[in-house]
Design an enzyme around this catalytic site. Structure first.
Site, PDB file in Angstrom:
ATOM      1  N   ASP A   1       0.859  -1.188   0.000  1.00  0.00           N
ATOM      2  CA  ASP A   1       0.000   0.000   0.000  1.00  0.00           C
ATOM      3  C   ASP A   1       0.891   1.233   0.000  1.00  0.00           C
ATOM      4  O   ASP A   1       2.101   1.141   0.254  1.00  0.00           O
ATOM      5  CB  ASP A   1      -0.916   0.006   1.253  1.00  0.00           C
ATOM      6  CG  ASP A   1      -2.163   0.867   1.066  1.00  0.00           C
ATOM      7  OD1 ASP A   1      -2.024   2.075   0.800  1.00  0.00           O
ATOM      8  OD2 ASP A   1      -3.270   0.325   1.178  1.00  0.00           O
TER       9      ASP A   1
ATOM     10  N   ASP B   1       3.998   2.061  -4.583  1.00  0.00           N
ATOM     11  CA  ASP B   1       2.957   2.569  -5.474  1.00  0.00           C
ATOM     12  C   ASP B   1       2.695   1.554  -6.584  1.00  0.00           C
ATOM     13  O   ASP B   1       3.569   1.321  -7.435  1.00  0.00           O
ATOM     14  CB  ASP B   1       3.419   3.909  -6.061  1.00  0.00           C
ATOM     15  CG  ASP B   1       2.323   4.615  -6.808  1.00  0.00           C
ATOM     16  OD1 ASP B   1       1.381   3.944  -7.297  1.00  0.00           O
ATOM     17  OD2 ASP B   1       2.398   5.861  -6.918  1.00  0.00           O
TER      18      ASP B   1
ATOM     19  N   TYR C   1     -15.741   6.626 -11.386  1.00  0.00           N
ATOM     20  CA  TYR C   1     -15.333   5.528 -10.494  1.00  0.00           C
ATOM     21  C   TYR C   1     -16.010   4.224 -10.941  1.00  0.00           C
ATOM     22  O   TYR C   1     -15.373   3.176 -11.044  1.00  0.00           O
ATOM     23  CB  TYR C   1     -15.723   5.900  -9.062  1.00  0.00           C
ATOM     24  CG  TYR C   1     -15.576   4.811  -8.032  1.00  0.00           C
ATOM     25  CD1 TYR C   1     -14.336   4.420  -7.552  1.00  0.00           C
ATOM     26  CD2 TYR C   1     -16.713   4.172  -7.498  1.00  0.00           C
ATOM     27  CE1 TYR C   1     -14.216   3.428  -6.582  1.00  0.00           C
ATOM     28  CE2 TYR C   1     -16.608   3.182  -6.538  1.00  0.00           C
ATOM     29  CZ  TYR C   1     -15.355   2.815  -6.086  1.00  0.00           C
ATOM     30  OH  TYR C   1     -15.247   1.825  -5.122  1.00  0.00           O
TER      31      TYR C   1
ATOM     32  N   LYS D   1     -21.013  12.512  12.858  1.00  0.00           N
ATOM     33  CA  LYS D   1     -21.824  13.706  13.119  1.00  0.00           C
ATOM     34  C   LYS D   1     -22.654  13.536  14.391  1.00  0.00           C
ATOM     35  O   LYS D   1     -22.779  14.452  15.200  1.00  0.00           O
ATOM     36  CB  LYS D   1     -22.746  13.984  11.924  1.00  0.00           C
ATOM     37  CG  LYS D   1     -21.983  14.479  10.685  1.00  0.00           C
ATOM     38  CD  LYS D   1     -22.906  14.620   9.482  1.00  0.00           C
ATOM     39  CE  LYS D   1     -22.106  14.912   8.223  1.00  0.00           C
ATOM     40  NZ  LYS D   1     -22.954  15.102   7.030  1.00  0.00           N
TER      41      LYS D   1
END
Ligand code: NAD
Length: 326
Positions: A32, A50, A149, A200
């Site tokens: 990663d 990478d 995506y 939240k």
């Protein structure tokens, strides 16, 4: 000893898959750009690198792994994918990773790669009715994902299946539907709805309010991480290439998800609906194909997973509050 490679091992799902493989006795290499953020990796070997770099790919795929899990992608929640600001990066970065990983595995005669596609590849025109979306695997074409995506996921799932046909590989493709759980991104702009809502709610003072993007009547289903890992391993080791949905069929509105988080927290908060990036109007997993083919489908109630996730996010929020007060 069996050997596995996990690409994207520093991410949410990848780090959980590494833990599971480690428990099963695999020797695991993770790759990663970063280490896992919230706990130490359980990988035996972890390469910071990478995967857009072909040479790096060849150097980490240097042996015949029994299983490769390809989860590395440039991704995030609606606030990352639907603004349009990251389209070029999302397409270029993720496609390059997949092209590199597929080819490096072919060169090493690694046969079995699990690839995580996404429900975002399903056509937007089948997801306009929030109460009746169609996400059966067979509904994928004519293709019309609502984001770049989703288009990249569609391209890459076809790439792996083409490698099966032309190179004798045994790639397995899942279409994940909104995976959530502890140790997932919960702040910073890449978090998804369950984590954002839990944050939240945890941050709001009693009697206060939380913001929800749109009218909150859009529907989704959410799959707890443990069931995602179970489905991923079962599919990888099965005799079926897919694509298969790996998701929950418990569809809720975003307002219902928020209410559930408030009930878990024991807080009564007002919901303020504000403009924001939304994605399709309705989406739900369709588990008929995976049940019929693998004899397994997720079954855990959303509430059970959300309780564990809320507890973890609340602890993160409290830790951050203590840090900034110190
Ligand atoms: P995540 O962002 O936590 O993990 C992805 C990892 O890939 C990150 O750690 C990132 O650093 C790594 N990565 C990105 N570019 C890289 C590169 N060039 N080289 C090496 N590593 C790189 O995401 P996640 O939620 O764990 O998702 C894993 C996979 O599942 C992704 O492919 C994602 O698209 C797919 N998926 C996830 C969901 C979900 O709800 N979480 C839903 C559908 C599909």
């Amino acid at each position: 000893m069996k050997r596995a490679l996990v690409c994207g091992a520093g991410g949410f799902i990848g780090s959980h898959i590494v833990k599971r493989l480690n428990k099963e006795g695999f020797w695991v290499r993770g790759v990663d750009l970063k280490f896992p953020e919230f706990s130490d990796t359980a990988a035996d070997d972890f390469v910071i690198g990478d995967l857009r770099d072909q040479a790096l790919c060849a150097s980490v795929i240097d042996r015949r792994f029994d299983e490769v899990y390809q989860l590395a992608a440039d991704m995030g929640g609606a606030g990352y994918i639907f603004t349009g600001d990251h389209d070029a990066d999302v397409m270029h970065n993720s496609a390059t990773i997949n092209l590199n990983v597929a080819d490096a595995c072919r060169r090493r005669n690694v046969k079995r790669i699990f690839y995580s596609s996404s429900a975002c590849m399903y056509p937007a025109y089948n997801q306009e009715d929030p109460q009746n979306p169609n996400c059966a695997e067979s509904s994928a074409y004519p293709a019309a994902p609502d984001s770049e995506y989703g288009w990249e996921k569609l391209f890459s799932e076809r790439l792996y299946l083409a490698f099966n046909r032309n190179h004798g590989m045994e790639c397995r493709v899942a279409r994940y539907h909104n995976i959530f759980g502890p140790e997932g991104t919960w702040t910073g702009g890449k978090e998804k709805a369950p984590a954002a809502i839990c944050r939240k709610v945890a941050e709001a003072p009693s009697g206060g309010s939380i913001e929800i993007w749109g009218d909150g009547a859009q529907t989704r289903s959410f799959l707890y991480i443990d069931e995602c890992v179970e489905g991923t391993l079962r599919l990888t080791r099965s005799g079926h290439a897919g694509p298969f949905n790996i998701g929950s069929e418990e569809m809720v509105t975003i307002n219902q998800l928020a209410q559930m988080a408030m009930e878990i927290a024991g807080k009564k908060l007002r919901i303020e609906h504000v403009p924001g990036p939304l994605g399709v109007r309705g989406r739900n997993s369709d588990n008929r194909l995976i049940s019929d083919t693998l004899g397994w489908a997720p079954s855990q109630a959303l509430r059970a997973g959300l309780e564990k996730t809320y507890a973890w996010i609340e602890s993160q929020v409290q830790r951050n509050t203590r840090k900034s007060a110190a």
